[in-house]
Design a protein around this motif. Structure first.
Motif, PDB file in Angstrom:
ATOM      1  N   TYR A  76       3.542 -14.140 -11.697  1.00 30.47           N
ATOM      2  CA  TYR A  76       4.765 -14.904 -11.406  1.00 30.47           C
ATOM      3  C   TYR A  76       4.502 -16.386 -11.693  1.00 30.47           C
ATOM      4  O   TYR A  76       3.362 -16.800 -11.865  1.00 30.47           O
ATOM      5  CB  TYR A  76       5.196 -14.711  -9.934  1.00 30.47           C
ATOM      6  CG  TYR A  76       6.577 -15.259  -9.651  1.00 30.47           C
ATOM      7  CD1 TYR A  76       7.685 -14.745 -10.310  1.00 30.47           C
ATOM      8  CD2 TYR A  76       6.771 -16.304  -8.758  1.00 30.47           C
ATOM      9  CE1 TYR A  76       8.961 -15.259 -10.089  1.00 30.47           C
ATOM     10  CE2 TYR A  76       8.037 -16.809  -8.517  1.00 30.47           C
ATOM     11  CZ  TYR A  76       9.121 -16.294  -9.196  1.00 30.47           C
ATOM     12  OH  TYR A  76      10.372 -16.804  -8.976  1.00 30.47           O
ATOM     13  N   MET A 126      10.002 -12.061 -14.659  1.00 31.32           N
ATOM     14  CA  MET A 126       8.980 -11.933 -13.616  1.00 31.32           C
ATOM     15  C   MET A 126       9.692 -11.980 -12.259  1.00 31.32           C
ATOM     16  O   MET A 126      10.819 -12.470 -12.202  1.00 31.32           O
ATOM     17  CB  MET A 126       7.987 -13.095 -13.707  1.00 31.32           C
ATOM     18  CG  MET A 126       7.176 -13.094 -14.992  1.00 31.32           C
ATOM     19  SD  MET A 126       5.836 -14.302 -14.934  1.00 31.32           S
ATOM     20  CE  MET A 126       6.685 -15.864 -14.986  1.00 31.32           C
ATOM     21  N   TRP A 155       5.416 -19.151 -20.392  1.00 30.26           N
ATOM     22  CA  TRP A 155       6.352 -18.052 -20.160  1.00 30.26           C
ATOM     23  C   TRP A 155       6.930 -17.459 -21.458  1.00 30.26           C
ATOM     24  O   TRP A 155       6.931 -16.233 -21.623  1.00 30.26           O
ATOM     25  CB  TRP A 155       7.447 -18.477 -19.177  1.00 30.26           C
ATOM     26  CG  TRP A 155       8.594 -17.526 -19.091  1.00 30.26           C
ATOM     27  CD1 TRP A 155       9.901 -17.797 -19.317  1.00 30.26           C
ATOM     28  CD2 TRP A 155       8.546 -16.134 -18.740  1.00 30.26           C
ATOM     29  NE1 TRP A 155      10.674 -16.678 -19.154  1.00 30.26           N
ATOM     30  CE2 TRP A 155       9.861 -15.638 -18.804  1.00 30.26           C
ATOM     31  CE3 TRP A 155       7.517 -15.247 -18.405  1.00 30.26           C
ATOM     32  CZ2 TRP A 155      10.187 -14.318 -18.534  1.00 30.26           C
ATOM     33  CZ3 TRP A 155       7.836 -13.917 -18.130  1.00 30.26           C
ATOM     34  CH2 TRP A 155       9.154 -13.467 -18.197  1.00 30.26           C
ATOM     35  N   GLN A 200      10.992  -5.971 -11.023  1.00 32.50           N
ATOM     36  CA  GLN A 200      12.099  -6.007 -10.058  1.00 32.50           C
ATOM     37  C   GLN A 200      11.577  -6.381  -8.668  1.00 32.50           C
ATOM     38  O   GLN A 200      10.919  -5.591  -7.978  1.00 32.50           O
ATOM     39  CB  GLN A 200      12.899  -4.696 -10.017  1.00 32.50           C
ATOM     40  CG  GLN A 200      13.567  -4.366 -11.341  1.00 32.50           C
ATOM     41  CD  GLN A 200      14.534  -5.464 -11.827  1.00 32.50           C
ATOM     42  OE1 GLN A 200      15.114  -6.173 -11.011  1.00 32.50           O
ATOM     43  NE2 GLN A 200      14.675  -5.618 -13.123  1.00 32.50           N
ATOM     44  N   SER A 201      11.911  -7.594  -8.283  1.00 31.47           N
ATOM     45  CA  SER A 201      11.300  -8.176  -7.087  1.00 31.47           C
ATOM     46  C   SER A 201      11.475  -7.331  -5.828  1.00 31.47           C
ATOM     47  O   SER A 201      10.515  -7.155  -5.068  1.00 31.47           O
ATOM     48  CB  SER A 201      11.842  -9.583  -6.859  1.00 31.47           C
ATOM     49  OG  SER A 201      13.248  -9.583  -6.753  1.00 31.47           O
TER      50      SER A 201
HETATM   51  N1  LIG Z   1      16.285  -8.648 -11.028  1.00 35.98           N
HETATM   52  C1  LIG Z   1      15.046  -9.320 -11.335  1.00 35.98           C
HETATM   53  C2  LIG Z   1      15.343 -10.737 -11.802  1.00 35.98           C
HETATM   54  C3  LIG Z   1      14.096 -11.387 -12.321  1.00 35.98           C
HETATM   55  C4  LIG Z   1      14.308 -12.799 -12.799  1.00 35.98           C
HETATM   56  O1  LIG Z   1      15.400 -13.205 -13.205  1.00 35.98           O
HETATM   57  N2  LIG Z   1      13.220 -13.575 -12.777  1.00 35.98           N
HETATM   58  C5  LIG Z   1      13.235 -14.949 -13.232  1.00 35.98           C
HETATM   59  C6  LIG Z   1      12.260 -15.769 -12.428  1.00 35.98           C
HETATM   60  S1  LIG Z   1      12.645 -15.816 -10.709  1.00 35.98           S
HETATM   61  C7  LIG Z   1      12.739 -15.028 -14.665  1.00 35.98           C
HETATM   62  O2  LIG Z   1      11.846 -14.305 -15.054  1.00 35.98           O
HETATM   63  N3  LIG Z   1      13.305 -15.973 -15.411  1.00 35.98           N
HETATM   64  C8  LIG Z   1      12.861 -16.304 -16.741  1.00 35.98           C
HETATM   65  C9  LIG Z   1      13.754 -15.783 -17.817  1.00 35.98           C
HETATM   66  O3  LIG Z   1      14.739 -15.070 -17.510  1.00 35.98           O
HETATM   67  O4  LIG Z   1      13.464 -16.082 -18.968  1.00 35.98           O
HETATM   68  C10 LIG Z   1      14.130  -9.313 -10.111  1.00 35.98           C
HETATM   69  O5  LIG Z   1      14.642  -9.231  -8.990  1.00 35.98           O
HETATM   70  O6  LIG Z   1      12.915  -9.376 -10.259  1.00 35.98           O
END
Ligand SMILES: N[C@@H](CCC(=O)N[C@@H](CS)C(=O)NCC(=O)O)C(=O)O
Length: 207
Positions: free
Chosen positions: A8, A52, A40, A64-65
């Motif tokens: 993460y 992530m 990233w 999936q968190s």
């Molecule tokens: N539904 C997913 C959403 C994951 C998500 O959107 N993660 C964000 C970080 S908190 C991410 O990876 N963002 C970077 C991107 O989308 O490029 C979960 O709950 O893990």
């Protein structure tokens, strides 16, 4: 014991933090793989759903968190065994996730569009969700969201409340939680002062 690795972003919050914190509280060793923002883009396509956190269990990667939170919650005894209490725990985690997703959709908007979207969110969905989370907390006895003890639902809301109160989100008043859901602030402060959580952040600050 399975070999665990959480990947993460390198900050103390967000979707990956409840699982890190749960493993710390439960005393379960894991590889804490922290990604700098600049690294990233190169990693993105290697993650299952282009996002992530991810969790590797004996070399197999999942994402999936909230799924990760449930799994880790079971390993650390921070997830209810009773089906009804588990449902209450899940509902709260998914509600908190809804808010993160809605805020996430505003991150890349232009300045004007972001202001409009966030002001609407603050007055609408976020207020409503905070009131309902507070009502859930009250109905569960006022201290914890499920099972009358600490669960991953508490950790998920802890991160959300900290984020909303941090001042990091332009156009979402940082006193919104205090005004509309003071019990969530009390819950936040209660968790922050729990010895294992306080010690974790003290250590993180010093790192
Ligand atoms: N539904 C997913 C959403 C994951 C998500 O959107 N993660 C964000 C970080 S908190 C991410 O990876 N963002 C970077 C991107 O989308 O490029 C979960 O709950 O893990």
């Amino acid at each position: 014991m399975a070999k665990l690795k959480i990947t993460y972003f390198d900050f103390d919050g967000g979707r990956g933090e409840p699982a890190r914190l749960a493993l710390h509280i439960g005393g379960i060793a894991f590889e804490d793989h922290r990604i700098a923002g600049k690294d990233w883009p190169a990693l993105r396509d290697k993650t299952p759903f282009l996002a992530m956190p991810t969790l590797e269990v004996n070399g197999k990667t999942v994402s999936q968190s909230n799924s990760i939170n449930r799994y880790v919650g079971k390993l650390t005894a921070l997830y209810p065994k009773d089906d009804w209490q588990a449902l209450l725990c899940d509902e709260v985690m998914d509600a908190a996730e809804d808010i993160s997703t809605r805020i996430g959709h505003t991150l890349d908007l232009s300045a004007d569009a972001k202001k409009k979207a966030r002001e609407e969110l603050a007055a609408g969905h976020i207020t409503r969700y905070l009131e309902q989370l507070q009502a859930r907390l009250k109905a569960a006895g006022g201290e914890y969201f499920a099972d009358k003890r600490l669960t991953v639902a508490d950790l998920k809301v802890f991160m959300l409340v900290r984020w909303l109160r941090s001042g990091a989100l332009d156009h979402i008043p940082k006193d919104l939680v205090d005004r509309v859901a003071p019990l969530l602030v009390q819950h936040f402060e209660r968790l922050a002062s729990q010895p294992k959580i306080a010690e974790y952040y003290k250590r993180r600050k010093a790192a």
